[in-house]
Scaffold this active site. Structure first.
Site, PDB file in Angstrom:
ATOM      1  N   GLN A 101      -0.282  30.538 -52.415  1.00  0.00           N
ATOM      2  CA  GLN A 101      -1.564  30.625 -53.112  1.00  0.00           C
ATOM      3  C   GLN A 101      -2.447  29.398 -52.858  1.00  0.00           C
ATOM      4  O   GLN A 101      -3.653  29.460 -53.016  1.00  0.00           O
ATOM      5  CB  GLN A 101      -1.298  30.815 -54.623  1.00  0.00           C
ATOM      6  CG  GLN A 101      -2.522  30.773 -55.528  1.00  0.00           C
ATOM      7  CD  GLN A 101      -3.545  31.869 -55.220  1.00  0.00           C
ATOM      8  OE1 GLN A 101      -3.187  32.943 -54.703  1.00  0.00           O
ATOM      9  NE2 GLN A 101      -4.807  31.603 -55.512  1.00  0.00           N
ATOM     10  N   MET A 112       1.563  20.648 -52.769  1.00  0.00           N
ATOM     11  CA  MET A 112       2.328  20.345 -51.551  1.00  0.00           C
ATOM     12  C   MET A 112       1.533  20.792 -50.329  1.00  0.00           C
ATOM     13  O   MET A 112       1.005  21.921 -50.310  1.00  0.00           O
ATOM     14  CB  MET A 112       3.645  21.131 -51.552  1.00  0.00           C
ATOM     15  CG  MET A 112       4.585  20.717 -52.641  1.00  0.00           C
ATOM     16  SD  MET A 112       5.383  19.193 -52.159  1.00  0.00           S
ATOM     17  CE  MET A 112       6.177  18.775 -53.691  1.00  0.00           C
ATOM     18  N   SER A 113       1.466  19.939 -49.343  1.00  0.00           N
ATOM     19  CA  SER A 113       0.760  20.271 -48.100  1.00  0.00           C
ATOM     20  C   SER A 113       1.339  19.414 -46.990  1.00  0.00           C
ATOM     21  O   SER A 113       1.694  18.246 -47.224  1.00  0.00           O
ATOM     22  CB  SER A 113      -0.734  19.949 -48.261  1.00  0.00           C
ATOM     23  OG  SER A 113      -1.348  19.848 -46.998  1.00  0.00           O
ATOM     24  N   HIS A 135       6.791  25.481 -48.671  1.00  0.00           N
ATOM     25  CA  HIS A 135       7.354  26.391 -47.653  1.00  0.00           C
ATOM     26  C   HIS A 135       8.747  26.862 -48.064  1.00  0.00           C
ATOM     27  O   HIS A 135       9.101  28.038 -47.884  1.00  0.00           O
ATOM     28  CB  HIS A 135       7.482  25.686 -46.296  1.00  0.00           C
ATOM     29  CG  HIS A 135       6.183  25.302 -45.667  1.00  0.00           C
ATOM     30  ND1 HIS A 135       5.816  24.006 -45.457  1.00  0.00           N
ATOM     31  CD2 HIS A 135       5.174  26.069 -45.184  1.00  0.00           C
ATOM     32  CE1 HIS A 135       4.638  23.967 -44.866  1.00  0.00           C
ATOM     33  NE2 HIS A 135       4.224  25.215 -44.696  1.00  0.00           N
TER      34      HIS A 135
END
Ligand code: PAF
Length: 283
Positions: free
Chosen positions: A148, A184-185, A37
């Site tokens: 993406q 990354m999540s 982010h």
């Protein structure tokens, strides 16, 4: 950095920025912000004069058995991260602000919402398209920034913007990864230390796909079989899907003879993770 909780106040603040001739960039998020982010906010700050970050855990994109209630909401950390990354305004509405009554108008993007994650999360993309439409209508940005990692989401939002003549441009930014390759999540928060190690198998399998295609093995099923082997070797991993599809239409392809999206969803313990790469053998 300003914080707006109502549609009226965000509109007023955006109007003020516009009246000074500023261009507006929007980074839509559900909070629990991570380096992925942050890279979107930083890109937005580079490409636009006034950066709006929306933080809204959108109930309409979660299925009844999904993690809406337990989705992480570290409000203060998120605000600090936005400030540091260069946001000018955070729009953090309540569910009541965004959905004040029973919602009857929905935005659906045919075809692109059906395959891949759409097979396992039936109303998910309708919820995403609808909330993005609302956010675009509220903020009226020139640019909106997406990662993406959510490849299907980005394609679908781009198609929606083009088909419905929405006056903004969608900017897609690269997936940001941990050292292990894990994308990354916000859902990585759910992983135990061992599951985090296991979760590296997603990207390891994608790297294998790239390596095989690079070596001239373009048969999709052969590649998927090798990816499967890598993922099933991780004790806590359970494959939901691994697919190789046309990178534009998301239709399955037998051979990588055009730009291809290699996409997968895997459960690591109780946590569902997705990842993807694009293989473009022409490049
Ligand atoms: O990618 C997300 O975090 C969400 O799907 C989005 C785009 C913010 C819509 O709720």
């Amino acid at each position: 950095m300003k914080i707006a909780k109502t549609i009226r106040s965000v509109r007023k603040l955006v109007r003020q920025a516009r009246s000074k001739g500023k261009s507006v960039g929007l980074v839509p998020t559900m909070g629990a912000l991570h380096r992925g982010h942050i890279s979107l906010i930083e890109k937005a700050a580079k490409d636009s004069d006034f950066v709006v970050v929306s933080i809204f855990v959108n109930p309409t994109q979660f299925g009844p058995k999904e993690d809406f209630k337990k989705y992480p909401r570290p409000v203060q950390d998120d605000l600090n991260a936005c400030r540091k990354a260069g946001a000018d305004l955070v729009f953090a509405p309540s569910a009541k602000q965004m959905y004040p009554r029973q919602n009857l108008a929905w935005v659906s993007v045919e075809k692109l919402s059906e395959p891949l994650c759409g097979r396992f999360r039936p109303d998910h993309f309708r919820g995403v398209a609808t909330v993005c439409t609302k956010l675009f209508n509220i903020v009226q940005p020139d640019l909106a920034f997406f990662g993406q990692k959510d490849a299907q989401q980005t394609l679908l939002v781009k198609q929606m913007v083009a088909d419905l003549n929405m006056p903004l441009k969608i900017v897609v930014c690269p997936t940001v990864r941990e050292k292990t390759g894990l994308a990354m999540s916000s859902r990585n928060h759910y992983l135990t230390p061992q599951e985090k190690i296991d979760a590296a198998c997603l990207y390891k399998s994608l790297r294998k796909a790239r390596q095989m295609a690079g070596a001239g093995i373009i048969d999709a099923q052969k590649i998927i079989a090798q990816m499967r082997k890598i993922i099933t070797a991780a004790a806590s991993a359970k494959i939901e899907y691994i697919e190789i599809v046309d990178a534009k239409t998301l239709c399955p392809i037998k051979k990588i003879d055009r730009p291809a999206l290699v996409a997968l969803a895997v459960r690591i313990g109780r946590t569902r993770l997705i990842d993807n790469i694009i293989i473009d053998s022409q490049k």
